[in-house]
Design a protein around this motif. Structure first.
Motif, mmCIF file in Angstrom:
data_model
loop_
_atom_site.group_PDB
_atom_site.id
_atom_site.type_symbol
_atom_site.label_atom_id
_atom_site.label_comp_id
_atom_site.label_asym_id
_atom_site.label_seq_id
_atom_site.Cartn_x
_atom_site.Cartn_y
_atom_site.Cartn_z
ATOM 1 N N ILE A 197 28.996 -6.257 16.066
ATOM 2 C CA ILE A 197 27.630 -6.451 16.196
ATOM 3 C C ILE A 197 27.778 -6.921 17.897
ATOM 4 O O ILE A 197 26.891 -6.613 18.573
ATOM 5 C CB ILE A 197 27.107 -7.562 15.366
ATOM 6 C CG1 ILE A 197 26.853 -7.181 14.034
ATOM 7 C CG2 ILE A 197 25.702 -7.989 15.977
ATOM 8 C CD1 ILE A 197 26.229 -8.050 13.081
ATOM 9 N N ASP A 198 28.729 -7.600 18.053
ATOM 10 C CA ASP A 198 28.818 -8.291 19.712
ATOM 11 C C ASP A 198 28.983 -7.293 20.620
ATOM 12 O O ASP A 198 28.299 -7.020 21.654
ATOM 13 C CB ASP A 198 30.082 -9.122 19.704
ATOM 14 C CG ASP A 198 29.864 -10.544 18.750
ATOM 15 O OD1 ASP A 198 28.921 -10.764 18.412
ATOM 16 O OD2 ASP A 198 31.086 -11.025 18.555
ATOM 17 N N PHE A 199 29.931 -6.216 20.190
ATOM 18 C CA PHE A 199 30.060 -4.898 21.039
ATOM 19 C C PHE A 199 29.023 -4.143 20.997
ATOM 20 O O PHE A 199 28.617 -4.011 22.294
ATOM 21 C CB PHE A 199 31.204 -4.186 20.436
ATOM 22 C CG PHE A 199 32.597 -4.735 20.332
ATOM 23 C CD1 PHE A 199 33.141 -5.928 21.320
ATOM 24 C CD2 PHE A 199 33.389 -4.669 19.276
ATOM 25 C CE1 PHE A 199 34.218 -6.480 21.110
ATOM 26 C CE2 PHE A 199 34.558 -5.268 19.095
ATOM 27 C CZ PHE A 199 34.999 -6.244 20.062
ATOM 28 N N GLN A 200 28.155 -4.132 20.171
ATOM 29 C CA GLN A 200 27.004 -3.153 20.198
ATOM 30 C C GLN A 200 25.953 -3.821 21.098
ATOM 31 O O GLN A 200 25.251 -3.079 21.876
ATOM 32 C CB GLN A 200 26.514 -2.776 18.887
ATOM 33 C CG GLN A 200 25.223 -1.956 18.602
ATOM 34 C CD GLN A 200 25.574 -0.587 18.954
ATOM 35 O OE1 GLN A 200 26.444 0.039 18.405
ATOM 36 N NE2 GLN A 200 24.913 -0.063 20.057
ATOM 37 N N VAL A 201 25.843 -5.125 20.834
ATOM 38 C CA VAL A 201 24.438 -5.775 21.744
ATOM 39 C C VAL A 201 24.997 -5.692 23.079
ATOM 40 O O VAL A 201 23.797 -5.497 23.919
ATOM 41 C CB VAL A 201 24.327 -7.195 21.145
ATOM 42 C CG1 VAL A 201 23.406 -7.720 21.874
ATOM 43 C CG2 VAL A 201 23.667 -7.128 19.650
ATOM 44 N N ILE A 202 26.391 -5.927 23.489
ATOM 45 C CA ILE A 202 26.575 -5.921 25.013
ATOM 46 C C ILE A 202 26.200 -4.552 25.445
ATOM 47 O O ILE A 202 25.765 -4.234 26.539
ATOM 48 C CB ILE A 202 28.076 -6.305 25.256
ATOM 49 C CG1 ILE A 202 28.376 -7.609 24.776
ATOM 50 C CG2 ILE A 202 28.671 -5.842 26.528
ATOM 51 C CD1 ILE A 202 29.587 -8.116 24.903
ATOM 52 N N GLU A 203 26.617 -3.476 24.613
ATOM 53 C CA GLU A 203 26.491 -2.189 25.251
ATOM 54 C C GLU A 203 25.142 -1.690 25.225
ATOM 55 O O GLU A 203 24.613 -1.177 26.061
ATOM 56 C CB GLU A 203 27.149 -1.063 23.894
ATOM 57 C CG GLU A 203 27.165 0.373 24.632
ATOM 58 C CD GLU A 203 28.033 1.230 23.702
ATOM 59 O OE1 GLU A 203 27.874 2.209 23.731
ATOM 60 O OE2 GLU A 203 28.825 0.734 22.902
ATOM 61 N N ASP A 204 24.258 -2.172 24.053
ATOM 62 C CA ASP A 204 22.988 -2.095 24.129
ATOM 63 C C ASP A 204 22.208 -2.554 25.384
ATOM 64 O O ASP A 204 21.155 -2.258 26.080
ATOM 65 C CB ASP A 204 22.223 -2.628 22.924
ATOM 66 C CG ASP A 204 22.490 -1.533 21.826
ATOM 67 O OD1 ASP A 204 22.972 -0.248 21.797
ATOM 68 O OD2 ASP A 204 22.253 -2.096 20.582
ATOM 69 N N GLY A 205 22.658 -3.863 25.559
ATOM 70 C CA GLY A 205 22.043 -4.623 26.780
ATOM 71 C C GLY A 205 22.275 -3.900 28.030
ATOM 72 O O GLY A 205 21.443 -3.875 28.982
ATOM 73 N N ALA A 206 23.480 -3.232 28.256
ATOM 74 C CA ALA A 206 23.803 -2.620 29.334
ATOM 75 C C ALA A 206 23.038 -1.167 29.765
ATOM 76 O O ALA A 206 22.611 -1.085 30.942
ATOM 77 C CB ALA A 206 25.332 -2.287 29.522
ATOM 78 N N ASN A 207 22.815 -0.524 28.551
ATOM 79 C CA ASN A 207 21.992 0.825 28.505
ATOM 80 C C ASN A 207 20.743 0.511 28.775
ATOM 81 O O ASN A 207 19.877 1.060 29.463
ATOM 82 C CB ASN A 207 22.260 1.436 27.097
ATOM 83 C CG ASN A 207 23.765 2.083 27.058
ATOM 84 O OD1 ASN A 207 24.129 2.272 28.047
ATOM 85 N ND2 ASN A 207 24.061 1.998 25.725
ATOM 86 N N ALA A 208 20.107 -0.837 28.290
ATOM 87 C CA ALA A 208 18.784 -1.245 28.500
ATOM 88 C C ALA A 208 18.524 -1.726 29.965
ATOM 89 O O ALA A 208 17.520 -2.220 30.075
ATOM 90 C CB ALA A 208 18.331 -2.292 27.384
ATOM 91 N N MET A 209 19.437 -1.899 30.703
ATOM 92 C CA MET A 209 19.592 -2.373 32.163
ATOM 93 C C MET A 209 19.072 -3.974 32.004
ATOM 94 O O MET A 209 18.077 -4.126 32.672
ATOM 95 C CB MET A 209 18.841 -1.642 33.083
ATOM 96 C CG MET A 209 19.222 -0.239 33.129
ATOM 97 S SD MET A 209 18.355 0.878 34.513
ATOM 98 C CE MET A 209 18.758 0.122 35.737
ATOM 99 N N MET A 210 19.697 -4.545 31.144
ATOM 100 C CA MET A 210 19.315 -5.982 31.116
ATOM 101 C C MET A 210 19.542 -6.718 32.332
ATOM 102 O O MET A 210 20.481 -6.378 33.155
ATOM 103 C CB MET A 210 19.689 -6.861 30.037
ATOM 104 C CG MET A 210 19.342 -6.221 28.548
ATOM 105 S SD MET A 210 17.733 -6.191 28.084
ATOM 106 C CE MET A 210 17.408 -8.050 28.136
ATOM 107 N N ASP A 211 18.981 -7.981 32.536
ATOM 108 C CA ASP A 211 19.028 -8.920 33.731
ATOM 109 C C ASP A 211 20.514 -9.329 33.606
ATOM 110 O O ASP A 211 21.186 -9.123 32.601
ATOM 111 C CB ASP A 211 18.289 -10.089 33.643
ATOM 112 C CG ASP A 211 18.605 -11.068 34.923
ATOM 113 O OD1 ASP A 211 19.311 -11.663 34.718
ATOM 114 O OD2 ASP A 211 17.715 -10.622 35.990
ATOM 115 N N LYS A 212 21.088 -9.627 35.156
ATOM 116 C CA LYS A 212 22.634 -9.652 35.139
ATOM 117 C C LYS A 212 23.229 -10.902 34.447
ATOM 118 O O LYS A 212 24.226 -10.938 34.015
ATOM 119 C CB LYS A 212 22.830 -10.057 36.737
ATOM 120 C CG LYS A 212 24.246 -9.902 37.283
ATOM 121 C CD LYS A 212 24.915 -8.624 37.187
ATOM 122 C CE LYS A 212 26.329 -8.680 37.521
ATOM 123 N NZ LYS A 212 27.092 -7.437 37.523
#
Length: 243
Positions: A197-212
Motif C-alpha cells: 500500500i505504501d508503494f502504491q500511494v507514493i506512486e499514485d501521488g507522483a502520477n497525480a503530481m501532488m505537491d512536493k
C-alpha cells in the motif's frame, strides 16, 4: 501498531498542484533516507546510554520519546502542513523508543537485534520486488482485507492491554507456544504487506503530481510500517528463542 497513514484519502483529499515542483518517487526515497538517519541517530544514542550504565537516563528518554512520537503522529494526521517539521521529530523520538526496546531484547536474547534489522529490510525488499513484478497488486479487495486484518489485530492488542490491568491475558496468543508464534508470524506478514500500500500511494501521488511536501508524507508512512514490522519481528524472534 498498524499504519493508518496511507489511504486513498491521502491523495483524494489533496488537490493537484497548479504551480511549483511536483513530488517524485526519488524525492520520497530521499526523504525516507533522511528520516532513517534521524531514527538511527537517536536509537544508537539510546543504545549507548544503556551500555554505559545510564539506565535511568535512558529509560526517561525512552518514555519521553514515546510521548513525543505520539504527539508528532497526531499532529501529522490532523495538521499535515506541519509534516516537514513533525516527520523528523517523529523519527528522532521513535529512535529513542526503538533504541530502548532493542537493548532490552538484546540483553535477554544476544544477537536478536541484528537478526530483526536484517529480517525487516529483507521483508521490505521482497515486498518491493513483488510489487514491481506486479505479483501482488494493490487492489481495492487487497486494501479491504488488509484493513480488516489490521483492525482485528488492533482489537486483540487492546483487549490484551486492558486485560493486563486485571492480570489477565488472551490465551495462547502472547505466549511462546505454537499458537503465540503463529499469531506473531501472521502479524509480521500483515505488517510487511502494508509496504504494498505504501508503494502504491507514493506512486499514485507522483502520477497525480501532488505537491512536493507529499514526499515527506510518503516517507513518513513508509517509516511507520518499518517501525511496526521491526517491533513485531523482534517479538516473533523472542518467542522462537524461548522455545
Amino acid at each position: 501498531m498498524s499504519n493508518p497513514v496511507f489511504s486513498r484519502r491521502a491523495i483524494e483529499g489533496n488537490e493537484r498542484i497548479l504551480n511549483g515542483e511536483p513530488m517524485t518517487i526519488s524525492g520520497a526515497v530521499n526523504k525516507t533516507f533522511i528520516l532513517f538517519l534521524c531514527l538511527l541517530l537517536t536509537s544508537c544514542y539510546e543504545f549507548s546510554l544503556y551500555l554505559q550504565g545510564y539506565t535511568d537516563k535512558a529509560a526517561a528518554l525512552m518514555m519521553g520519546g514515546f510521548v513525543v512520537a505520539i504527539i508528532a503522529f497526531i499532529m501529522i494526521m490532523f495538521a499535515r502542513k506541519t509534516i516537514k517539521i513533525m516527520a523528523p521529530i517523529y523519527a528522532l523520538s521513535e529512535g529513542l523508543v526503538l533504541g530502548g526496546l532493542s537493548v532490552m531484547f538484546e540483553a535477554q536474547y544476544p544477537g536478536i537485534v541484528i537478526q530483526a534489522v536484517g529480517s525487516t529490510f529483507m521483508a521490505f525488499f521482497v515486498m518491493l520486488a513483488l510489487y514491481k513484478a506486479q505479483i501482488i497488486k494493490c487492489t481495492e479487495k487487497f486494501r479491504s482485507v488488509l484493513m480488516i486484518s489490521m483492525f482485528s489485530i488492533l482489537g486483540i492488542y487492546l483487549v490484551q492491554i486492558i486485560g493486563s490491568f486485571f492480570h489477565m491475558s488472551v490465551p495462547g496468543l502472547f505466549g511462546s507456544g505454537l499458537i503465540g508464534i503463529g499469531f506473531s508470524a501472521f502479524v509480521c506478514i500483515i505488517a510487511a504487506l502494508n509496504f504494498i500500500i505504501d508503494f502504491q500511494v507514493i506512486e499514485d501521488g507522483a502520477n497525480a503530481m501532488m505537491d512536493k511536501s507529499f514526499e515527506w508524507y510518503g516517507a513518513f508512512g513508509l517509516m511507520v510500517t518499518f517501525v511496526w514490522l521491526y517491533i513485531e519481528i523482534l517479538n516473533l524472534l523472542a518467542k522462537l528463542r524461548d522455545r
